[in-house]
Design a protein around this motif. Sequence first.
Motif, short mmCIF file in Angstrom:
data_model
loop_
_atom_site.label_atom_id
_atom_site.label_comp_id
_atom_site.label_asym_id
_atom_site.label_seq_id
_atom_site.Cartn_x
_atom_site.Cartn_y
_atom_site.Cartn_z
N ASP A 65 0.97 -1.06 0.10
CA ASP A 65 -0.02 0.00 0.05
C ASP A 65 0.77 1.33 0.03
OD1 ASP A 65 -1.93 1.94 2.20
OD2 ASP A 65 -2.64 1.26 0.21
N GLU A 66 0.54 2.22 -0.90
CA GLU A 66 1.38 3.44 -1.14
C GLU A 66 2.87 3.09 -0.97
OE1 GLU A 66 0.40 6.21 -1.46
OE2 GLU A 66 -1.73 6.34 -1.03
N GLY A 67 3.40 2.07 -1.91
CA GLY A 67 4.72 1.77 -2.17
C GLY A 67 5.40 1.08 -1.03
N GLU A 68 4.73 0.66 0.13
CA GLU A 68 5.28 0.03 1.10
C GLU A 68 4.85 -1.44 1.49
OE1 GLU A 68 7.76 3.20 2.39
OE2 GLU A 68 7.67 1.09 3.26
N GLU A 69 5.47 -2.39 1.87
CA GLU A 69 4.97 -3.49 2.18
C GLU A 69 4.21 -3.74 3.67
OE1 GLU A 69 7.50 -7.36 1.93
OE2 GLU A 69 6.70 -7.95 3.65
N ARG A 70 3.11 -3.89 3.41
CA ARG A 70 2.19 -3.74 4.93
C ARG A 70 2.22 -5.03 5.72
NH1 ARG A 70 2.49 1.64 5.69
NH2 ARG A 70 1.60 2.82 3.56
N ASN A 71 2.08 -6.18 4.98
CA ASN A 71 1.99 -7.54 5.60
C ASN A 71 2.44 -8.46 4.62
OD1 ASN A 71 1.80 -8.91 7.67
ND2 ASN A 71 -0.56 -8.58 8.10
N ARG A 72 2.75 -9.82 5.20
CA ARG A 72 2.92 -10.68 4.41
C ARG A 72 2.34 -11.88 5.16
NH1 ARG A 72 7.95 -11.32 2.49
NH2 ARG A 72 7.65 -13.62 1.99
N GLY A 73 1.87 -13.05 4.36
CA GLY A 73 1.45 -14.22 4.80
C GLY A 73 2.51 -15.29 5.32
N ASN A 74 2.14 -16.45 5.36
CA ASN A 74 2.98 -17.33 5.98
C ASN A 74 3.83 -18.11 4.89
OD1 ASN A 74 4.23 -19.22 7.79
ND2 ASN A 74 2.68 -20.65 7.73
N PHE A 75 4.52 -17.36 4.13
CA PHE A 75 5.36 -17.80 3.08
C PHE A 75 6.99 -17.35 3.40
CE2 PHE A 75 2.71 -19.19 -0.31
CZ PHE A 75 1.47 -18.90 -0.14
N PRO A 76 7.81 -18.22 2.65
CA PRO A 76 9.39 -17.79 3.18
C PRO A 76 9.72 -16.67 2.34
CG PRO A 76 9.00 -19.73 1.41
CD PRO A 76 7.71 -19.35 2.15
N PRO A 77 10.88 -16.02 2.92
CA PRO A 77 11.32 -14.83 2.42
C PRO A 77 11.98 -14.88 0.70
CG PRO A 77 12.53 -15.47 4.30
CD PRO A 77 11.71 -16.71 4.11
N ARG A 78 11.81 -16.08 0.13
CA ARG A 78 12.23 -15.96 -1.22
C ARG A 78 11.06 -15.68 -1.98
NH1 ARG A 78 10.54 -20.71 -3.76
NH2 ARG A 78 9.32 -22.36 -2.32
N PHE A 79 9.74 -15.35 -1.48
CA PHE A 79 8.92 -14.61 -2.03
C PHE A 79 8.76 -13.21 -1.61
CE2 PHE A 79 5.94 -18.06 -3.57
CZ PHE A 79 6.46 -19.18 -3.13
N SER A 80 9.11 -12.26 -2.41
CA SER A 80 9.07 -11.05 -2.45
C SER A 80 8.60 -10.17 -3.48
CB SER A 80 10.55 -10.54 -2.09
OG SER A 80 11.41 -10.94 -3.36
N GLY A 81 8.57 -8.96 -3.17
CA GLY A 81 8.07 -8.00 -4.36
C GLY A 81 8.18 -6.53 -3.93
N ARG A 82 7.51 -5.57 -4.69
CA ARG A 82 7.51 -4.34 -4.45
C ARG A 82 6.28 -3.84 -5.31
NH1 ARG A 82 12.65 -2.23 -8.23
NH2 ARG A 82 12.51 -3.81 -9.98
N GLN A 83 6.29 -2.40 -4.62
CA GLN A 83 5.02 -1.80 -5.35
C GLN A 83 5.93 -0.18 -6.17
OE1 GLN A 83 1.90 -0.11 -3.20
NE2 GLN A 83 0.58 -0.46 -4.77
N PHE A 84 5.59 -0.16 -7.30
CA PHE A 84 6.16 1.16 -7.86
C PHE A 84 5.27 2.52 -7.61
CE2 PHE A 84 9.34 -1.22 -9.71
CZ PHE A 84 8.77 -2.47 -10.11
N PRO A 85 6.03 3.70 -7.88
CA PRO A 85 5.26 4.91 -7.51
C PRO A 85 3.79 4.89 -8.40
CG PRO A 85 7.48 5.27 -8.06
CD PRO A 85 7.25 3.80 -8.15
N ASN A 86 3.71 4.22 -9.34
CA ASN A 86 2.48 4.17 -10.22
C ASN A 86 1.39 3.05 -9.58
OD1 ASN A 86 3.56 1.92 -10.99
ND2 ASN A 86 3.24 2.33 -13.21
N TYR A 87 1.76 2.42 -8.60
CA TYR A 87 1.08 1.51 -8.01
C TYR A 87 1.07 0.20 -8.33
CZ TYR A 87 -0.42 6.00 -5.66
OH TYR A 87 -0.47 6.81 -4.55
#
Lengths: 111, 113
Positions: free
Chosen positions: B50-72
């Motif tokens: 939300d708004e470019g920040e990771e707010r929460n993650r489920g029960n998955f290992p760290p090899r699952f990651s991501g990001r959100q760009f300025p255009n959402y």
Amino acid sequence: EDQVTQSPEALRLQEGESSSLNCSYTVSGLRGLFWYRQDPGKGPEFLFTLYSAGEEKEKERLKATLTKKESFLHITAPKPEDSATYLCAVRIGGGADGLTFGKGTHLIIQP
Amino acid sequence: EAGVTQSPTHLIKTRGQQATLRCSPISGHTSVYWYQQALGLGLQFLLWYDEGEERNRGNFPPRFSGRQFPNYSSELNVNALELEDSALYLCASSLGGASYEQYFGPGTRLTVT
């Protein structure tokens, strides 16, 4: 642990034969119960949101109701195009998590 | 109004490789959610941005990651792929915060061989 259980797992009805799908939940601080429809290989399609016990919402042949422990999706006089998997999901208190989904009810309407 | 879009539609990778999945939310939506739908397991919550920040993650290992760009729009990365990562990956968007309906895209089918 928060849980969402849907029943039955599968349901086969004749066209025009009304029925209900059940979603029972054991969560604390419910902040919304959601119904979705999912066709094979596609993303879920939003149907309804219910927030408080006693609330009801309708859309065409579908009506969703909510109590403190469960929700029902009533299907009146279904048509073959209503065949799909119906998913129930809850959002818990604090709203900091994604939705917790049940495994769905696979509904088949035979002409 | 355009819905949530995801690319690619299908992705085939070999065990140990990395996969990148992309999502564009509905215009005006600032929150993006990622879910995994593996056969027989139902939808499992992965990540919320939300708004470019990771707010929460489920029960998955760290090899699952991501990001959100300025255009959402958002990207999901899965490193060191395992066979059990084969699933339909669904992206959803909402108006933001934690009190709005989530609208789903068509998904990316990831197959790991």
